[in-house]
Design a protein around this motif. Structure first.
Motif, PDB file in Angstrom:
ATOM      1  N   GLU A  90     111.790  99.786  53.136  1.00 25.86           N
ATOM      2  CA  GLU A  90     110.534 100.453  52.778  1.00 25.86           C
ATOM      3  C   GLU A  90     109.710  99.579  51.837  1.00 25.86           C
ATOM      4  OE1 GLU A  90     109.149 103.254  53.933  1.00 25.86           O
ATOM      5  OE2 GLU A  90     110.813 103.298  55.374  1.00 25.86           O
ATOM      6  N   MET A  91     110.358  98.944  50.874  1.00 25.11           N
ATOM      7  CA  MET A  91     109.635  98.059  49.952  1.00 25.11           C
ATOM      8  C   MET A  91     109.024  96.882  50.709  1.00 25.11           C
ATOM      9  SD  MET A  91     112.136  98.178  46.567  1.00 25.11           S
ATOM     10  CE  MET A  91     112.008  96.465  46.380  1.00 25.11           C
ATOM     11  N   ALA A  92     109.756  96.342  51.672  1.00 26.85           N
ATOM     12  CA  ALA A  92     109.235  95.221  52.456  1.00 26.85           C
ATOM     13  C   ALA A  92     108.023  95.663  53.272  1.00 26.85           C
ATOM     14  CB  ALA A  92     110.321  94.664  53.356  1.00 26.85           C
ATOM     15  N   LYS A  93     108.083  96.864  53.830  1.00 21.82           N
ATOM     16  CA  LYS A  93     106.943  97.372  54.606  1.00 21.82           C
ATOM     17  C   LYS A  93     105.710  97.533  53.704  1.00 21.82           C
ATOM     18  CE  LYS A  93     109.430  99.963  58.148  1.00 21.82           C
ATOM     19  NZ  LYS A  93     109.748 101.309  58.629  1.00 21.82           N
ATOM     20  N   ARG A  94     105.922  98.089  52.506  1.00 24.46           N
ATOM     21  CA  ARG A  94     104.788  98.273  51.593  1.00 24.46           C
ATOM     22  C   ARG A  94     104.205  96.926  51.153  1.00 24.46           C
ATOM     23  NH1 ARG A  94     107.562 101.553  47.541  1.00 24.46           N
ATOM     24  NH2 ARG A  94     108.823 102.682  49.013  1.00 24.46           N
ATOM     25  N   ALA A  95     105.097  95.961  50.896  1.00 20.86           N
ATOM     26  CA  ALA A  95     104.618  94.644  50.486  1.00 20.86           C
ATOM     27  C   ALA A  95     103.832  93.999  51.620  1.00 20.86           C
ATOM     28  CB  ALA A  95     105.790  93.758  50.075  1.00 20.86           C
ATOM     29  N   GLN A  96     104.302  94.171  52.841  1.00 23.43           N
ATOM     30  CA  GLN A  96     103.595  93.605  53.995  1.00 23.43           C
ATOM     31  C   GLN A  96     102.232  94.276  54.164  1.00 23.43           C
ATOM     32  OE1 GLN A  96     105.711  94.060  57.665  1.00 23.43           O
ATOM     33  NE2 GLN A  96     104.451  92.574  58.736  1.00 23.43           N
ATOM     34  N   GLU A  97     102.196  95.584  54.017  1.00 17.59           N
ATOM     35  CA  GLU A  97     100.917  96.288  54.130  1.00 17.59           C
ATOM     36  C   GLU A  97      99.945  95.840  53.037  1.00 17.59           C
ATOM     37  OE1 GLU A  97     101.724 100.469  54.056  1.00 17.59           O
ATOM     38  OE2 GLU A  97     102.744 100.430  55.995  1.00 17.59           O
ATOM     39  N   MET A  98     100.480  95.608  51.840  1.00 13.09           N
ATOM     40  CA  MET A  98      99.632  95.158  50.745  1.00 13.09           C
ATOM     41  C   MET A  98      99.061  93.778  51.036  1.00 13.09           C
ATOM     42  SD  MET A  98     100.519  94.928  46.704  1.00 13.09           S
ATOM     43  CE  MET A  98     101.389  93.387  46.786  1.00 13.09           C
ATOM     44  N   VAL A  99      99.883  92.882  51.561  1.00 18.30           N
ATOM     45  CA  VAL A  99      99.419  91.529  51.877  1.00 18.30           C
ATOM     46  C   VAL A  99      98.372  91.597  52.987  1.00 18.30           C
ATOM     47  CG1 VAL A  99     100.126  89.311  52.880  1.00 18.30           C
ATOM     48  CG2 VAL A  99     101.519  90.372  51.085  1.00 18.30           C
ATOM     49  N   PHE A 100      98.608  92.392  54.026  1.00 16.20           N
ATOM     50  CA  PHE A 100      97.613  92.538  55.069  1.00 16.20           C
ATOM     51  C   PHE A 100      96.349  93.192  54.573  1.00 16.20           C
ATOM     52  CE2 PHE A 100     101.119  92.431  58.473  1.00 16.20           C
ATOM     53  CZ  PHE A 100     100.844  91.130  58.807  1.00 16.20           C
ATOM     54  N   GLY A 101      96.483  94.154  53.659  1.00 13.91           N
ATOM     55  CA  GLY A 101      95.305  94.795  53.066  1.00 13.91           C
ATOM     56  C   GLY A 101      94.455  93.799  52.283  1.00 13.91           C
ATOM     57  N   GLU A 102      95.111  92.936  51.514  1.00 14.50           N
ATOM     58  CA  GLU A 102      94.384  91.920  50.751  1.00 14.50           C
ATOM     59  C   GLU A 102      93.711  90.918  51.679  1.00 14.50           C
ATOM     60  OE1 GLU A 102      97.116  90.149  48.036  1.00 14.50           O
ATOM     61  OE2 GLU A 102      97.278  91.958  46.791  1.00 14.50           O
ATOM     62  N   ALA A 103      94.379  90.604  52.796  1.00 15.43           N
ATOM     63  CA  ALA A 103      93.830  89.645  53.735  1.00 15.43           C
ATOM     64  C   ALA A 103      92.604  90.235  54.422  1.00 15.43           C
ATOM     65  CB  ALA A 103      94.870  89.241  54.776  1.00 15.43           C
ATOM     66  N   ARG A 104      92.566  91.518  54.674  1.00  9.05           N
ATOM     67  CA  ARG A 104      91.413  92.151  55.324  1.00  9.05           C
ATOM     68  C   ARG A 104      90.216  92.220  54.386  1.00  9.05           C
ATOM     69  NH1 ARG A 104      94.563  97.254  57.849  1.00  9.05           N
ATOM     70  NH2 ARG A 104      95.776  96.094  59.368  1.00  9.05           N
ATOM     71  N   THR A 105      90.461  92.464  53.126  1.00 14.08           N
ATOM     72  CA  THR A 105      89.355  92.583  52.172  1.00 14.08           C
ATOM     73  C   THR A 105      88.819  91.226  51.762  1.00 14.08           C
ATOM     74  OG1 THR A 105      90.905  92.697  50.328  1.00 14.08           O
ATOM     75  CG2 THR A 105      90.126  94.779  51.246  1.00 14.08           C
ATOM     76  N   ALA A 106      89.577  90.210  51.935  1.00 12.84           N
ATOM     77  CA  ALA A 106      89.098  88.891  51.487  1.00 12.84           C
ATOM     78  C   ALA A 106      88.243  88.209  52.477  1.00 12.84           C
ATOM     79  CB  ALA A 106      90.280  87.982  51.213  1.00 12.84           C
TER      80      ALA A 106
END
Length: 106
Positions: A90-106
């Motif tokens: 679950e932590m890995a999934k959240r970290a992956q979502e966070m990285v993808f979220g940052e990549a979309r906003t940048a």
């Protein structure tokens, strides 16, 4: 008495000869059959020895039971590890979502 022997002697002798000939013929046939049976028994004995040699290295009942116990113990440990790894997943999934979220906003 001599007369009786002279009259019946050849007949008795021929019956005795016939009985002896039948006995010899039967014993030869029996010897052949017993020879075949002995050959089959020898072949079966050889095959049995091969099978016994193959079976010797197979696990017996005690070893099989110990293997079953070890496998069930390992299954229990794997289930525990699975439960312990669920939060990590679950932590890995959240970290992956966070990285993808940052990549979309940048």
């Amino acid at each position: 008495m001599e007369e009786v022997l002279l009259r019946w002697g050849p007949l008795i002798l021929s019956f005795v000869s016939l009985a002896f000939a039948i006995s010899v013929a039967r014993s030869k046939a029996s010897d052949e059959r017993f020879g075949k049976i002995e050959a089959r028994i020898a072949a079966i004995d050889e095959r049995l020895s091969v099978v016994e040699g193959e079976i010797k290295h197979l696990p017996d009942r005690e070893i099989t039971h110990r293997l079953e116990l070890a496998i069930s113990k390992l299954e229990g440990r794997i289930e525990v590890m699975d439960e312990r790894l669920k939060p990590v997943s679950e932590m890995a999934k959240r970290a992956q979502e966070m990285v993808f979220g940052e990549a979309r906003t940048a």
